[in-house]
Design a protein around this motif. Structure first.
Motif, PDB file in Angstrom:
ATOM      1  N   GLN A 156       1.904  -1.554   7.407  1.00 60.28           N
ATOM      2  CA  GLN A 156       0.976  -0.851   8.302  1.00 60.28           C
ATOM      3  C   GLN A 156       0.404   0.431   7.711  1.00 60.28           C
ATOM      4  O   GLN A 156      -0.549   1.002   8.261  1.00 60.28           O
ATOM      5  CB  GLN A 156       1.665  -0.540   9.633  1.00 60.28           C
ATOM      6  N   GLY A 157       1.025   0.934   6.642  1.00 52.82           N
ATOM      7  CA  GLY A 157       0.489   2.130   5.985  1.00 52.82           C
ATOM      8  C   GLY A 157       0.784   3.432   6.707  1.00 52.82           C
ATOM      9  O   GLY A 157       0.156   4.455   6.430  1.00 52.82           O
ATOM     10  N   GLU A 158       1.751   3.387   7.631  1.00 53.59           N
ATOM     11  CA  GLU A 158       2.100   4.591   8.396  1.00 53.59           C
ATOM     12  C   GLU A 158       3.614   4.758   8.424  1.00 53.59           C
ATOM     13  O   GLU A 158       4.337   3.773   8.555  1.00 53.59           O
ATOM     14  CB  GLU A 158       1.542   4.447   9.818  1.00 53.59           C
ATOM     15  N   PRO A 159       4.104   6.022   8.308  1.00 57.29           N
ATOM     16  CA  PRO A 159       5.554   6.211   8.326  1.00 57.29           C
ATOM     17  C   PRO A 159       6.168   5.939   9.698  1.00 57.29           C
ATOM     18  O   PRO A 159       5.517   6.154  10.717  1.00 57.29           O
ATOM     19  CB  PRO A 159       5.753   7.697   7.962  1.00 57.29           C
ATOM     20  N   PHE A 160       7.389   5.497   9.681  1.00 57.58           N
ATOM     21  CA  PHE A 160       8.198   5.339  10.900  1.00 57.58           C
ATOM     22  C   PHE A 160       7.497   4.542  12.001  1.00 57.58           C
ATOM     23  O   PHE A 160       7.288   5.048  13.111  1.00 57.58           O
ATOM     24  CB  PHE A 160       8.639   6.722  11.425  1.00 57.58           C
ATOM     25  N   VAL A 161       7.105   3.318  11.672  1.00 57.84           N
ATOM     26  CA  VAL A 161       6.521   2.431  12.685  1.00 57.84           C
ATOM     27  C   VAL A 161       7.423   1.230  12.993  1.00 57.84           C
ATOM     28  O   VAL A 161       7.142   0.449  13.900  1.00 57.84           O
ATOM     29  CB  VAL A 161       5.112   1.922  12.283  1.00 57.84           C
ATOM     30  N   GLN A 211       0.867  -1.188   0.000  1.00 58.40           N
ATOM     31  CA  GLN A 211       0.000   0.000   0.000  1.00 58.40           C
ATOM     32  C   GLN A 211       0.899   1.233   0.000  1.00 58.40           C
ATOM     33  O   GLN A 211       2.096   1.131   0.252  1.00 58.40           O
ATOM     34  CB  GLN A 211      -0.894   0.003   1.244  1.00 58.40           C
ATOM     35  N   THR A 212       0.319   2.372  -0.269  1.00 55.67           N
ATOM     36  CA  THR A 212       1.076   3.623  -0.167  1.00 55.67           C
ATOM     37  C   THR A 212       1.121   4.051   1.298  1.00 55.67           C
ATOM     38  O   THR A 212       0.267   3.663   2.105  1.00 55.67           O
ATOM     39  CB  THR A 212       0.424   4.732  -1.011  1.00 55.67           C
ATOM     40  N   VAL A 213       2.142   4.826   1.625  1.00 55.23           N
ATOM     41  CA  VAL A 213       2.301   5.349   2.985  1.00 55.23           C
ATOM     42  C   VAL A 213       2.337   6.870   2.859  1.00 55.23           C
ATOM     43  O   VAL A 213       3.346   7.443   2.456  1.00 55.23           O
ATOM     44  CB  VAL A 213       3.599   4.811   3.626  1.00 55.23           C
ATOM     45  N   PHE A 214       1.236   7.500   3.157  1.00 55.81           N
ATOM     46  CA  PHE A 214       1.065   8.911   2.833  1.00 55.81           C
ATOM     47  C   PHE A 214       1.791   9.823   3.821  1.00 55.81           C
ATOM     48  O   PHE A 214       2.725  10.541   3.474  1.00 55.81           O
ATOM     49  CB  PHE A 214      -0.428   9.232   2.789  1.00 55.81           C
ATOM     50  N   GLY A 215       1.346   9.764   5.064  1.00 57.41           N
ATOM     51  CA  GLY A 215       1.880  10.652   6.093  1.00 57.41           C
ATOM     52  C   GLY A 215       0.928  10.584   7.253  1.00 57.41           C
ATOM     53  O   GLY A 215      -0.176  10.058   7.126  1.00 57.41           O
TER      54      GLY A 215
END
Ligand code: URA
Length: 197
Positions: free
Chosen positions: A62-67, A36-40
């Protein structure tokens, strides 16, 4: 400038951009390999925006930055600065994971740039932190190594920009944490906040 928009209005504008990102196929390899894309993520009206490199395996899942591991370290840095993750807005140079976490190509970074610029314009932060050389090089179009870019402010639109080591670099080189701490002190001092107090 978007500085008059409310938090809700900014969130709505970000969601419009995120919907475009989710459908983006400008980079054929990334579009075909991503989960998936990871937007912000974060505060749509943040004073501070963080820019990293690109999603890794955990972010892609997870679809989230810096996890992932670097993200956990970033969380500790945020905490040491007496902030919460939700105070900040966090994005990357790329919104898709490069296969095997290779560096983004210039073309990929260029393809994703309009999305990053839209996020910066909507959030309209006072400060941007570039985490690592990929972020610094791409945002500021500089070829200087990150160690040389530290310790001064750059401008990007209305924002003052600081550059520091990437958390992944800190995982490999823990002795550089003190340098990142210096960079955070430098940034917060500019906001009138003494982190050492
Ligand atoms: N590293 C980055 O630069 N960005 C992320 O989102 C995760 C790891």
């Amino acid at each position: 400038a978007k500085s008059k928009l409310t938090k809700a209005e900014r969130q709505a504008e970000l969601e419009i951009v995120a919907a475009k990102v989710a459908k983006c196929k400008k980079c054929p390899e990334l579009a075909s390999t991503r989960t998936q894309t990871v937007f912000g993520v974060g505060n749509p009206r943040a004073k501070i925006m963080f820019i990293g490199e690109a999603p890794g395996a955990d972010e892609d899942k997870q679809g989230e930055p810096f996890v992932g591991r670097a993200g956990k370290l970033l969380d500790k840095i945020i905490e040491a600065c007496q902030m919460k993750r939700s105070d900040i807005y966090i994005a990357n140079i790329l919104r898709c994971r490069p296969p095997g976490n290779r560096n983004p190509s210039n073309e990929e970074a260029d393809n994703c740039r309009g999305f990053l610029d839209a996020q910066i314009e909507i959030v309209d932060p006072d400060y941007i932190v570039c985490w690592g050389s990929v972020a610094a090089k791409n945002l500021l179009h500089s070829e200087m190594p990150i160690g040389k870019m530290r310790g001064q402010f750059y401008e990007y639109g209305r924002a003052r920009v600081v550059c520091t080591y990437h958390p992944s670099y800190l995982l490999r080189n823990p002795s550089a944490k003190k340098n990142v701490w210096e960079d955070m002190i430098y940034l917060f001092e500019d906001m009138g906040i003494d982190l050492k107090a």
